[in-house]
Design an enzyme around this catalytic site. Structure first.
Site, PDB file in Angstrom:
ATOM      1  N   SER A  88       0.836  -1.200   0.000  1.00 25.97           N
ATOM      2  CA  SER A  88       0.000   0.000   0.000  1.00 25.97           C
ATOM      3  C   SER A  88       0.875   1.256   0.000  1.00 25.97           C
ATOM      4  O   SER A  88       1.716   1.425  -0.885  1.00 25.97           O
ATOM      5  CB  SER A  88      -0.963  -0.044   1.189  1.00 25.97           C
ATOM      6  OG  SER A  88      -1.959   0.934   1.063  1.00 25.97           O
TER       7      SER A  88
ATOM      8  N   GLU B  99      -9.454  -3.209  -6.526  1.00 23.91           N
ATOM      9  CA  GLU B  99      -8.938  -2.153  -5.647  1.00 23.91           C
ATOM     10  C   GLU B  99      -9.092  -0.764  -6.259  1.00 23.91           C
ATOM     11  O   GLU B  99      -9.009  -0.588  -7.474  1.00 23.91           O
ATOM     12  CB  GLU B  99      -7.458  -2.394  -5.346  1.00 23.91           C
ATOM     13  CG  GLU B  99      -7.186  -3.611  -4.498  1.00 23.91           C
ATOM     14  CD  GLU B  99      -5.726  -3.688  -4.083  1.00 23.91           C
ATOM     15  OE1 GLU B  99      -5.301  -2.828  -3.300  1.00 23.91           O
ATOM     16  OE2 GLU B  99      -5.030  -4.604  -4.539  1.00 23.91           O
TER      17      GLU B  99
ATOM     18  N   HIS C   7      -8.329  -4.629  -0.847  1.00 23.07           N
ATOM     19  CA  HIS C   7      -7.030  -4.029  -0.551  1.00 23.07           C
ATOM     20  C   HIS C   7      -6.500  -4.594   0.770  1.00 23.07           C
ATOM     21  O   HIS C   7      -7.254  -4.853   1.690  1.00 23.07           O
ATOM     22  CB  HIS C   7      -7.196  -2.511  -0.435  1.00 23.07           C
ATOM     23  CG  HIS C   7      -5.903  -1.782  -0.225  1.00 23.07           C
ATOM     24  ND1 HIS C   7      -4.869  -1.820  -1.135  1.00 23.07           N
ATOM     25  CD2 HIS C   7      -5.478  -0.999   0.797  1.00 23.07           C
ATOM     26  CE1 HIS C   7      -3.859  -1.086  -0.694  1.00 23.07           C
ATOM     27  NE2 HIS C   7      -4.210  -0.581   0.478  1.00 23.07           N
TER      28      HIS C   7
END
Length: 323
Positions: free
Chosen positions: A148, A243, A273
């Site tokens: 991320s 996502e 995610h």
């Protein structure tokens, strides 16, 4: 089709979205909730934990699996939108990655926004890489990874090292990397309903500006997709098609390949995610981590072959003696 375990996880996240949207939790409250959740995450067997401070200031951990490679290491940068996450929240994930890849992994508790905006996190990542070099690790024996925001930070670190003229590591790995902080609202509406609801509830669109502070969101060290990507080492990028970050990641991959960067792109179908964090219960997470380990193994194997072949190619061809 996503697994049954993943479908249950998605339902739980969807159920959590409405209460979160009503309460609008502060960054402090979300940090506390993540730390509490980390109490139920456990390290894999046979992975040794060693806490330390880099340069007596930056909190870090070595995760050392039994039988790890003697020289190769992985520098891991955790995710959390540049405002959340810690050594605690990602210890289980990083431990699993260390065990699967057979590598000692250094992970750091870099400074986070809003208390420490850009470039604090990037400066800490650079500090960790340079610390590894000072302690005898060679660039060709180091890989950099993150998930991320940590994936975006890993890519920004590669760009910063290239711009500084420093030796680059052997590879970079982004697990659902945040490559462009300027998340368009259309992306939130287009992706899977479950993730859109949750990210809107967590007010994720505010996190990028908190980290950027007075710097434009388009700055390449904030949004690597805006950078000139030439000269980067081999990259592995994993992302789910469901996502919010998917479209931006695909654009980044295409741009990197156009700049002659070797990119291994691994899309997963319909996953939430941060699915990697749930490796104990979601089989797709274990699959993804195994693919990271295989990428690293293949990358270093290719590196060894190149190191063997190149010296042979450079040898002068002996002239045939005249009869």
């Amino acid at each position: 089709m996503p697994s049954f375990q993943h479908l249950l996880l998605k339902q739980l996240l969807t159920a959590a979205a409405a209460p979160l949207a009503r309460r609008k939790p502060s960054v402090g409250a979300m940090r506390l909730a993540m730390e509490a959740g980390s109490l139920f995450q456990f390290m894999p067997w046979h992975v040794h934990l060693e806490s330390l401070k880099l340069d007596n200031r930056l909190e870090a951990e070595w995760l050392r699996p039994r039988g790890a490679h003697p020289t190769r290491v992985l520098l891991y940068l955790h995710g959390g939108g540049y405002v959340l996450g810690s050594l605690n929240t990602h210890r289980s994930l990083v431990g699993s990655l260390a065990q699967r890849s057979g590598l000692n992994v250094l992970t750091i508790n870099y400074r986070k926004a809003p208390d420490h905006p850009f470039p604090a996190a990037l400066d800490d990542a650079k500090r960790a890489y340079r610390w590894l070099l000072r302690h005898g690790h060679q660039p060709h024996d180091i890989a950099i990874a993150g998930d991320s925001a940590g994936g975006g930070l890993a890519l920004a670190l590669l760009l910063a090292l290239r711009e500084a003229g420093q030796a680059l590591p052997a590879a970079g790995i982004g697990l659902s990397p945040w490559t462009d902080l300027n998340l368009p609202i259309t992306a939130l509406r287009r992706v899977a309903r479950e993730e859109g609801l949750l990210l809107e509830a967590l007010q994720m669109r505010t996190w990028g500006p908190l980290y950027a502070h007075k710097t434009a969101l388009t700055h390449p060290m904030l949004s690597p997709s805006q950078a000139d990507l030439h000269g980067l080492p081999p990259l592995l990028i994993q992302i789910s098609t469901a996502e919010v970050l998917y479209d931006d990641v695909v654009k980044f991959v295409d741009k990197a390949r156009a700049a002659d960067v070797a990119v291994t792109f691994q899309p997963f179908e319909g996953l939430v995610h941060w699915w990697h964090l749930f490796w104990r219960i979601v089989p797709e997470a274990r699959q993804a981590l195994d693919q990271v380990a295989r990428f690293l193994e293949k990358m270093w194997a290719n590196q060894e072959v190149a190191a063997t072949v190149l010296p042979l190619e450079r040898r002068p061809i002996a002239r045939r003696r005249a009869a």
